[in-house]
Design a protein around this motif. Structure first.
Motif, PDB file in Angstrom:
ATOM      1  N   SER A 313       0.833  -1.199   0.000  1.00  0.00           N
ATOM      2  CA  SER A 313       0.000   0.000   0.000  1.00  0.00           C
ATOM      3  C   SER A 313       0.869   1.251   0.000  1.00  0.00           C
ATOM      4  CB  SER A 313      -0.912   0.004   1.233  1.00  0.00           C
ATOM      5  OG  SER A 313      -0.129   0.119   2.416  1.00  0.00           O
ATOM      6  N   MET A 314       0.223   2.379  -0.208  1.00  0.00           N
ATOM      7  CA  MET A 314       0.937   3.647  -0.167  1.00  0.00           C
ATOM      8  C   MET A 314       1.518   3.893   1.216  1.00  0.00           C
ATOM      9  SD  MET A 314      -0.387   7.406  -1.306  1.00  0.00           S
ATOM     10  CE  MET A 314       0.560   8.890  -0.993  1.00  0.00           C
ATOM     11  N   ALA A 315       0.773   3.530   2.267  1.00  0.00           N
ATOM     12  CA  ALA A 315       1.280   3.721   3.628  1.00  0.00           C
ATOM     13  C   ALA A 315       2.518   2.870   3.867  1.00  0.00           C
ATOM     14  CB  ALA A 315       0.193   3.378   4.635  1.00  0.00           C
ATOM     15  N   ALA A 316       2.549   1.663   3.304  1.00  0.00           N
ATOM     16  CA  ALA A 316       3.723   0.811   3.481  1.00  0.00           C
ATOM     17  C   ALA A 316       4.938   1.377   2.761  1.00  0.00           C
ATOM     18  CB  ALA A 316       3.425  -0.603   2.973  1.00  0.00           C
ATOM     19  N   ILE A 317       4.724   2.091   1.689  1.00  0.00           N
ATOM     20  CA  ILE A 317       5.845   2.609   0.899  1.00  0.00           C
ATOM     21  C   ILE A 317       6.332   3.942   1.452  1.00  0.00           C
ATOM     22  CG2 ILE A 317       6.529   3.444  -1.376  1.00  0.00           C
ATOM     23  CD1 ILE A 317       4.585   1.401  -2.559  1.00  0.00           C
ATOM     24  N   VAL A 318       5.437   4.897   1.651  1.00  0.00           N
ATOM     25  CA  VAL A 318       5.872   6.231   2.085  1.00  0.00           C
ATOM     26  C   VAL A 318       5.706   6.449   3.579  1.00  0.00           C
ATOM     27  CG1 VAL A 318       5.331   7.185  -0.174  1.00  0.00           C
ATOM     28  CG2 VAL A 318       3.636   7.340   1.642  1.00  0.00           C
ATOM     29  N   ALA A 350       0.944   5.769  -5.317  1.00  0.00           N
ATOM     30  CA  ALA A 350       2.114   5.457  -4.493  1.00  0.00           C
ATOM     31  C   ALA A 350       3.401   5.830  -5.220  1.00  0.00           C
ATOM     32  CB  ALA A 350       2.110   3.980  -4.125  1.00  0.00           C
ATOM     33  N   LEU A 351       3.451   5.578  -6.515  1.00  0.00           N
ATOM     34  CA  LEU A 351       4.638   5.952  -7.292  1.00  0.00           C
ATOM     35  C   LEU A 351       4.807   7.466  -7.333  1.00  0.00           C
ATOM     36  CD1 LEU A 351       4.351   3.457 -10.296  1.00  0.00           C
ATOM     37  CD2 LEU A 351       6.000   3.375  -8.417  1.00  0.00           C
ATOM     38  N   ASP A 352       3.714   8.177  -7.546  1.00  0.00           N
ATOM     39  CA  ASP A 352       3.822   9.633  -7.627  1.00  0.00           C
ATOM     40  C   ASP A 352       4.171  10.252  -6.274  1.00  0.00           C
ATOM     41  OD1 ASP A 352       3.386   9.806 -10.331  1.00  0.00           O
ATOM     42  OD2 ASP A 352       1.229  10.088 -10.155  1.00  0.00           O
ATOM     43  N   ALA A 353       3.865   9.543  -5.187  1.00  0.00           N
ATOM     44  CA  ALA A 353       4.226  10.048  -3.863  1.00  0.00           C
ATOM     45  C   ALA A 353       5.735  10.041  -3.654  1.00  0.00           C
ATOM     46  CB  ALA A 353       3.546   9.216  -2.781  1.00  0.00           C
ATOM     47  N   LEU A 354       6.476   9.342  -4.514  1.00  0.00           N
ATOM     48  CA  LEU A 354       7.935   9.325  -4.402  1.00  0.00           C
ATOM     49  C   LEU A 354       8.574  10.618  -4.895  1.00  0.00           C
ATOM     50  CD1 LEU A 354       8.663   5.721  -5.762  1.00  0.00           C
ATOM     51  CD2 LEU A 354       8.507   6.450  -3.381  1.00  0.00           C
ATOM     52  N   ARG A 355       7.810  11.433  -5.585  1.00  0.00           N
ATOM     53  CA  ARG A 355       8.411  12.621  -6.200  1.00  0.00           C
ATOM     54  C   ARG A 355       8.950  13.591  -5.159  1.00  0.00           C
ATOM     55  NH1 ARG A 355       3.287  13.566 -10.000  1.00  0.00           N
ATOM     56  NH2 ARG A 355       3.962  15.754  -9.922  1.00  0.00           N
ATOM     57  N   GLN A 356       8.243  13.778  -4.043  1.00  0.00           N
ATOM     58  CA  GLN A 356       8.735  14.692  -3.000  1.00  0.00           C
ATOM     59  C   GLN A 356      10.050  14.213  -2.390  1.00  0.00           C
ATOM     60  OE1 GLN A 356       6.702  14.658   0.682  1.00  0.00           O
ATOM     61  NE2 GLN A 356       7.588  16.555   1.426  1.00  0.00           N
ATOM     62  N   PRO A 357      10.151  12.963  -1.898  1.00  0.00           N
ATOM     63  CA  PRO A 357      11.437  12.548  -1.328  1.00  0.00           C
ATOM     64  C   PRO A 357      12.562  12.492  -2.353  1.00  0.00           C
ATOM     65  CG  PRO A 357       9.882  10.704  -1.399  1.00  0.00           C
ATOM     66  CD  PRO A 357       9.106  11.945  -1.702  1.00  0.00           C
ATOM     67  N   LEU A 358      12.269  12.215  -3.616  1.00  0.00           N
ATOM     68  CA  LEU A 358      13.326  12.208  -4.623  1.00  0.00           C
ATOM     69  C   LEU A 358      13.960  13.586  -4.766  1.00  0.00           C
ATOM     70  CD1 LEU A 358      11.864   9.952  -7.469  1.00  0.00           C
ATOM     71  CD2 LEU A 358      13.747   9.421  -5.921  1.00  0.00           C
ATOM     72  N   GLU A 359      13.182  14.632  -4.578  1.00  0.00           N
ATOM     73  CA  GLU A 359      13.699  15.989  -4.716  1.00  0.00           C
ATOM     74  C   GLU A 359      14.300  16.518  -3.416  1.00  0.00           C
ATOM     75  OE1 GLU A 359      14.026  18.020  -7.296  1.00  0.00           O
ATOM     76  OE2 GLU A 359      13.269  16.507  -8.681  1.00  0.00           O
ATOM     77  N   THR A 360      13.665  16.232  -2.282  1.00  0.00           N
ATOM     78  CA  THR A 360      14.048  16.881  -1.028  1.00  0.00           C
ATOM     79  C   THR A 360      14.847  15.986  -0.083  1.00  0.00           C
ATOM     80  OG1 THR A 360      11.994  16.243   0.095  1.00  0.00           O
ATOM     81  CG2 THR A 360      11.967  18.293  -1.180  1.00  0.00           C
ATOM     82  N   ASN A 408      -0.740   2.202 -22.481  1.00  0.00           N
ATOM     83  CA  ASN A 408      -1.381   2.316 -21.173  1.00  0.00           C
ATOM     84  C   ASN A 408      -0.521   1.706 -20.069  1.00  0.00           C
ATOM     85  OD1 ASN A 408      -3.602   3.562 -22.326  1.00  0.00           O
ATOM     86  ND2 ASN A 408      -4.744   1.652 -22.574  1.00  0.00           N
ATOM     87  N   TYR A 409       0.199   0.644 -20.406  1.00  0.00           N
ATOM     88  CA  TYR A 409       1.030  -0.009 -19.390  1.00  0.00           C
ATOM     89  C   TYR A 409       2.158   0.913 -18.939  1.00  0.00           C
ATOM     90  CZ  TYR A 409       3.758  -3.685 -17.123  1.00  0.00           C
ATOM     91  OH  TYR A 409       4.464  -4.440 -16.205  1.00  0.00           O
ATOM     92  N   MET A 410       2.892   1.476 -19.871  1.00  0.00           N
ATOM     93  CA  MET A 410       4.011   2.338 -19.508  1.00  0.00           C
ATOM     94  C   MET A 410       3.543   3.690 -18.992  1.00  0.00           C
ATOM     95  SD  MET A 410       6.465   0.378 -19.731  1.00  0.00           S
ATOM     96  CE  MET A 410       7.524   1.622 -19.041  1.00  0.00           C
ATOM     97  N   ALA A 411       2.298   4.071 -19.295  1.00  0.00           N
ATOM     98  CA  ALA A 411       1.775   5.333 -18.778  1.00  0.00           C
ATOM     99  C   ALA A 411       1.562   5.291 -17.277  1.00  0.00           C
ATOM    100  CB  ALA A 411       0.463   5.688 -19.483  1.00  0.00           C
ATOM    101  N   ARG A 412       1.631   4.085 -16.685  1.00  0.00           N
ATOM    102  CA  ARG A 412       1.513   3.995 -15.234  1.00  0.00           C
ATOM    103  C   ARG A 412       2.720   4.640 -14.543  1.00  0.00           C
ATOM    104  NH1 ARG A 412      -0.433  -2.363 -14.646  1.00  0.00           N
ATOM    105  NH2 ARG A 412      -2.229  -2.210 -16.044  1.00  0.00           N
ATOM    106  N   LEU A 413       3.816   4.757 -15.253  1.00  0.00           N
ATOM    107  CA  LEU A 413       4.968   5.517 -14.760  1.00  0.00           C
ATOM    108  C   LEU A 413       4.824   6.929 -15.295  1.00  0.00           C
ATOM    109  CD1 LEU A 413       7.843   2.932 -15.421  1.00  0.00           C
ATOM    110  CD2 LEU A 413       6.542   3.295 -13.316  1.00  0.00           C
ATOM    111  N   SER A 414       4.437   7.848 -14.446  1.00  0.00           N
ATOM    112  CA  SER A 414       4.107   9.199 -14.895  1.00  0.00           C
ATOM    113  C   SER A 414       5.343   9.932 -15.408  1.00  0.00           C
ATOM    114  CB  SER A 414       3.471   9.989 -13.750  1.00  0.00           C
ATOM    115  OG  SER A 414       4.420  10.229 -12.723  1.00  0.00           O
ATOM    116  N   GLY A 415       5.088  10.902 -16.280  1.00  0.00           N
ATOM    117  CA  GLY A 415       6.178  11.718 -16.807  1.00  0.00           C
ATOM    118  C   GLY A 415       6.973  12.434 -15.729  1.00  0.00           C
ATOM    119  N   PRO A 416       6.324  13.075 -14.748  1.00  0.00           N
ATOM    120  CA  PRO A 416       7.090  13.744 -13.687  1.00  0.00           C
ATOM    121  C   PRO A 416       7.988  12.798 -12.894  1.00  0.00           C
ATOM    122  CG  PRO A 416       4.845  14.550 -13.709  1.00  0.00           C
ATOM    123  CD  PRO A 416       4.890  13.411 -14.671  1.00  0.00           C
ATOM    124  N   LEU A 417       7.547  11.533 -12.698  1.00  0.00           N
ATOM    125  CA  LEU A 417       8.404  10.579 -12.001  1.00  0.00           C
ATOM    126  C   LEU A 417       9.594  10.194 -12.863  1.00  0.00           C
ATOM    127  CD1 LEU A 417       9.029   8.648  -9.663  1.00  0.00           C
ATOM    128  CD2 LEU A 417       7.531   6.960 -10.781  1.00  0.00           C
TER     129      LEU A 417
END
Length: 543
Positions: A313-318, A350-360, A408-417
């Motif tokens: 889950s997202m809670a388990a990851i972030v 959950a993947l997009d939630a990684l964007r903040q820690p990747l930057e900061t 559609n499969y690769m679109a699950r990895l967003s451009g910002p990530l």
């Protein structure tokens, strides 16, 4: 005496807050009043404390006992204050003395046993920062507490041993040499108890009761994990892995099933440098609040490796939780590697939630009881198939997916990530038995030696700005004091003008080019290094 004092520590995330515990015994009907914003789990301590005191033979008085936890405005939870509350109550009853400046960190059993608690390392560090000099912990937490240099650590297995050490009838100095109480510090153990406690070194025992010695610098050695020598072929992917380790870069591996993506990623932490003192303390403190408290005995020098399943889950990851959020995989991977296999199968949010820690390099979590910030400076390694069937690129087998399915499969990895991933590599299956069953490649030890040399070069170049790796270099620095000649950046300048890469991508190509130059033992990157960095960022062909 009707007033007693002791001290404890509560944690909010990684931050420890020193708690002054006051106890007052009044002339009223028997009662146990607990003040200072305790939660339900802390209120349960009242019955534990009374039972522990009774079974120790030092009953609490049959009068009104009021315990105040200061600062009163700070919410408090858990069982870590059990021992501090009991010692303050005994001090108010005149049974013990000298507890006002001592920090007590232990949970109580009904029979008076001291049980270990999580987060002892950051708690003791916070207590020391607040001016405390002595801490009392359960025996299982002693080695962990002694990792904080300069702190006197008293360890016991039963509260009866603690009350004997602080007995009011003892003559000066306090009777801390009572049977069962061990003295710990960050030095070598020396037998004998006649020395002054402030000059005394630790006397340790392992779990079997065998005397041992421990240095403050003791650490877990670099654990021999999977070796890169087991990877046959895959020269480009191996080089990308080495680059990622040398510069602290994030990595995406895309290829068909069986190409070796997971095998490569699992060997990442084995080629990273061991953690320095500060990083080791941070990683060990995170382990202290996350793992079994009895397992934290030494500083962790091996970079952590976290690989949550794609069903996490997202809670388990972030991180998450109902009150004060607990750390997730991104925090447990701090100063190490976070590996997400089958990355498109993870929840998109959950993947997009990684964007903040990747930057900061940190993650902030907000809940009703308050917000906490955990460190989360990790290297992200993603592995993905190119399509649902996995046979779209480099497999030598005809893909069964439609264009829409692949998109559609690769679109699950967003451009910002993806824009935050420095290296994006295509990993092909071996095309022949000779390639798949060829001689072993270089070992992890040989690659790690080059990584260490490249890291040393970066640290020396960037020390003026307080940085350690190329992945930390900001755009202002790489286009200012470390600006490359216009001829060297011609290709990425053109790519930026065409909007083929973003400004963030431009920065990451420059960082990667500097790492390539460091591995090649060059003073600065040239045209070839910048072009190679651009190609390595775009090789996956998923843009």
């Amino acid at each position: 005496m009707s007033m007693g004092r002791a001290r404890g520590v509560v944690l909010f995330g990684m931050d420890g807050h020193l708690i002054d515990v006051e106890a007052d015994i009044g002339r009223a009907l028997p009662a146990f009043i607990l003040l200072g914003l305790p939660d339900a789990s802390l209120r349960e301590s009242q019955d534990r404390i009374r039972s522990a005191a009774k079974n120790t033979g030092f009953d609490l008085p049959a009068r009104r006992l009021t315990v105040n936890l200061l600062p009163a405005s700070l919410p408090k939870s858990g069982s870590v204050l059990d021992l501090a509350i009991l010692m303050s109550a005994w001090a108010a009853d005149g049974k013990v003395r000298g507890t006002a400046e001592v920090v007590f960190l232990a949970e109580l059993g009904l029979d008076g046993r001291l049980r270990p608690v999580r987060g002892v390392l950051p708690s003791v560090a916070a207590a020391q920062a607040a001016g405390a000099q002595t801490v009392v912990v359960a025996r299982e937490n002693a080695q962990e507490a002694a990792l904080v240099p300069g702190m006197e650590v008293l360890a016991a297995s039963h509260v009866g041993q603690v009350v004997t050490s602080f007995a009011a009838a003892a003559l000066e100095p306090l009777a801390r040499d009572s049977p069962g109480v061990e003295h710990w510090s960050a030095g070598r153990s020396e037998p004998g108890s006649a020395q002054d406690l402030t000059d005394r070194s630790c006397s340790a025992q392992d779990r079997t009761g065998t005397p041992q010695t421990q240095d403050a610098g003791d650490f877990t050695p670099h654990v021999a994990g999977p070796d890169l020598a087991e990877v046959r072929g895959q020269e480009e992917a191996r080089f990308a892995l080495e680059l990622a380790a040398a510069g602290g870069h994030h990595l995406l591996l895309i290829g068909a099933p069986g190409a070796g993506k997971t095998m490569l990623a699992e060997r990442m932490s084995g080629i990273l440098p061991p953690l320095d003192d500060q990083a080791a303390m941070e990683a060990t403190a995170i382990e202290s609040i996350s793992a079994d408290p009895r397992t934290v005995t030494r500083l962790r020098r091996t970079p952590p490796f976290q690989a949550p399943h794609h069903s996490a889950s997202m809670a388990a990851i972030v991180g998450g939780g109902s009150r004060i959020a607990r750390p997730g995989a991104v925090t447990r991977a701090h100063r190490g590697v976070l590996f997400l296999d089958e990355a498109p199968e993870f929840p998109r949010h959950a993947l997009d939630a990684l964007r903040q820690p990747l930057e900061t390099g940190r993650i902030s979590l907000h809940r009703s009881a308050g917000s906490v910030t955990y460190p989360a400076r990790f290297q992200l390694v993603l592995a993905a198939n190119p399509c649902p069937c996995g046979l779209n690129v480099g497999s030598g087998t005809r893909c069964r997916c439609s264009v829409a399915q692949r998109r559609n499969y690769m679109a699950r990895l967003s451009g910002p990530l993806l824009d935050r991933i420095d290296l994006q590599i295509q990993v092909d299956r071996p095309r022949s038995a000779a390639a798949a069953l060829g001689p072993p490649g270089e070992s992890s030890a040989a690659v790690r030696a080059r990584v260490l040399a490249a890291r040393a070069t970066q640290a020396q170049r960037l020390q003026t700005w307080g940085l350690r790796t190329n992945a930390q270099a900001p755009l202002q620095l790489l286009t200012g004091e470390l600006r490359l000649p216009a001829g060297a950046t011609r290709d990425i300048d053109a790519a930026l003008d065409r909007a083929s890469i973003s400004l963030r991508g431009y920065l990451r190509v420059l960082r990667l080019a500097w790492t390539i130059a460091d591995l090649m033992d060059q003073d600065r990157p040239g045209v070839d290094e910048v072009d190679a960095a651009l190609q390595l960022r775009q090789r996956s062909q998923i843009h």
